[in-house]
Write an enzyme that holds these catalytic residues in place. Structure first.
Site, PDB file in Angstrom:
ATOM      1  NE  ARG A  85       9.961 -29.941   1.110  1.00 34.46           N
ATOM      2  CZ  ARG A  85      10.341 -28.736   1.327  1.00 34.46           C
ATOM      3  NH1 ARG A  85       9.789 -27.649   0.981  1.00 34.46           N
ATOM      4  NH2 ARG A  85      11.473 -28.808   1.957  1.00 34.46           N
ATOM      5  CG  ASP A 145      10.383 -16.133   6.920  1.00 30.90           C
ATOM      6  OD1 ASP A 145       9.564 -17.054   6.972  1.00 30.90           O
ATOM      7  OD2 ASP A 145      10.950 -15.800   6.285  1.00 30.90           O
ATOM      8  CB  THR A 146      13.690 -11.288   9.928  1.00 25.25           C
ATOM      9  OG1 THR A 146      14.211 -12.466  10.430  1.00 25.25           O
ATOM     10  CG2 THR A 146      14.295 -10.116  10.839  1.00 25.25           C
ATOM     11  CG  HIS A 172      11.912 -19.013   3.682  1.00 23.68           C
ATOM     12  ND1 HIS A 172      11.219 -18.126   4.267  1.00 23.68           N
ATOM     13  CD2 HIS A 172      11.547 -18.882   2.185  1.00 23.68           C
ATOM     14  CE1 HIS A 172      10.276 -17.680   3.466  1.00 23.68           C
ATOM     15  NE2 HIS A 172      10.129 -18.267   2.033  1.00 23.68           N
TER      16      HIS A 172
END
Ligand code: ADP
Length: 310
Positions: A85, A145-146, A172
């Site tokens: 990552r 997401d909200t 996030h």
């Protein structure tokens, strides 16, 4: 307002499509190092415009971003097999290093909207590279997401998601924090709303909603490899708050001076967004567990950033 979109891949083009259909910008210019792709996306989206709005959609070079009030940064590279990552992150930081100077040479007054993942880290990198004030370098953060959190709460309570005020905070990503304790439906706490409507918010219901918010992207990635429509629409929503100077509360990511004892970290909390970018941060009321989780999210982001030598 004229805008630019750098990175004409799935996310950039989905944002451009949403913006063109809603007519949120007067002109969209796509820039991508794959110039053929940028041109193709611009033409395809331009062909949708006559059915919907009068947005001009074109492709060009960085110099064609002159006059853009907002530039969406959606450029990035995919993960190579076996790549960590952090290695991927270093390559995406390099992409931003190549892009940001050129964007600002052409459009020095632009607000930057960062969509490239991991969005909080990329927002922090874009802020540093651009030298712009943090209020003008805004990551899409947990906007999506909200929206999903509100949708699932509304669905359970039998009320429109528009009547739900609830936010997903922090990264996030896996460490994000669902702000249950401050969530409201109309003027009631969601607990009280659930009780009055005889649809109690049991631990089981909350666990199901938590899973639905946290793992939505994984389900989509399993089925189609990546996600783009949701975030495309989220970027349109964020752009609209700027172009209309809405002073709307959205959960977006900017470098924030202090969050739960962590200094200068980009993550999402609710913020007021208008023509100048982010005009105020709104620290939500949290219970002890949420404070702790937000602190952990902030520390995790900071550690990743510190590990990245850029
Ligand atoms: P996503 O699903 O995040 O949109 P894509 O791979 O579909 O991912 O899109 C990323 C886009 O970014 C690609 O079109 C790629 O050509 C573009 N890109 C990558 N590096 C650069 C760069 N240095 N400059 C401009 N565009 C870039």
């Amino acid at each position: 307002m004229q805008i630019g979109i750098v990175g004409a891949g799935m996310v950039g083009s989905a944002a451009g499509y949403a913006i063109a259909l809603k007519g949120t910008a007067s002109k969209i210019t796509f820039v991508d190092y794959n110039a053929d792709l940028a041109r193709a996306q611009a033409e395809d989206i331009a062909h949708a415009v006559p059915f919907a709005s009068s947005t001009v959609v074109t492709a060009g070079d960085y110099k064609d971003l002159k006059g853009a009030g907002v530039v969406i940064l959606a450029a990035g590279v995919g993960q190579k097999p076996g790549e960590s990552r952090l290695e991927l992150l270093a390559r995406n930081a390099e992409v931003f290093r190549q892009i940001i100077d050129k964007v600002l040479d052409a459009a020095p007054d632009a607000i930057l909207l960062v969509a490239t993942n991991p969005v909080d880290i990329m927002t922090q990198i874009a802020t540093r590279l651009s030298g712009l004030p943090p209020q003008r370098v805004i990551g899409s953060g947990t906007i999506l997401d909200t929206a999903r959190f509100r949708h699932l709460i509304g669905e359970h309570l039998g009320v429109s998601a528009r009547s739900i005020h609830a936010y997903v905070l922090g990264e996030h990503g896996d460490s994000e924090v669902l702000g249950w304790s401050s969530a409201r439906a109309g003027t009631l706490s969601i607990k009280e709303f659930g009780a009055q409507m005889r649809v109690p918010l049991t631990a089981g219901v909350k666990a199901r909603i938590d899973d639905g918010v946290r793992n939505a992207a994984y389900t989509i990635i399993n089925g189609k490899g990546a996600t783009w429509y949701g975030i495309g629409a989220g970027l349109e929503r964020l752009l609209r708050a700027i172009t209309r100077d809405e002073q709307t509360v959205l959960s977006v990511s900017i470098v924030t001076p202090k969050v739960e004892g962590v200094n200068d970290v980009a993550l999402s909390i609710p913020r007021i967004v208008g023509a100048q970018g982010v005009v105020a941060d709104l620290f939500p009321e949290l219970d002890d567990g949420e404070h702790e989780a937000l602190g952990a999210s902030a520390r995790l982001l900071k550690q990743t950033l510190d590990a990245l030598d850029y």
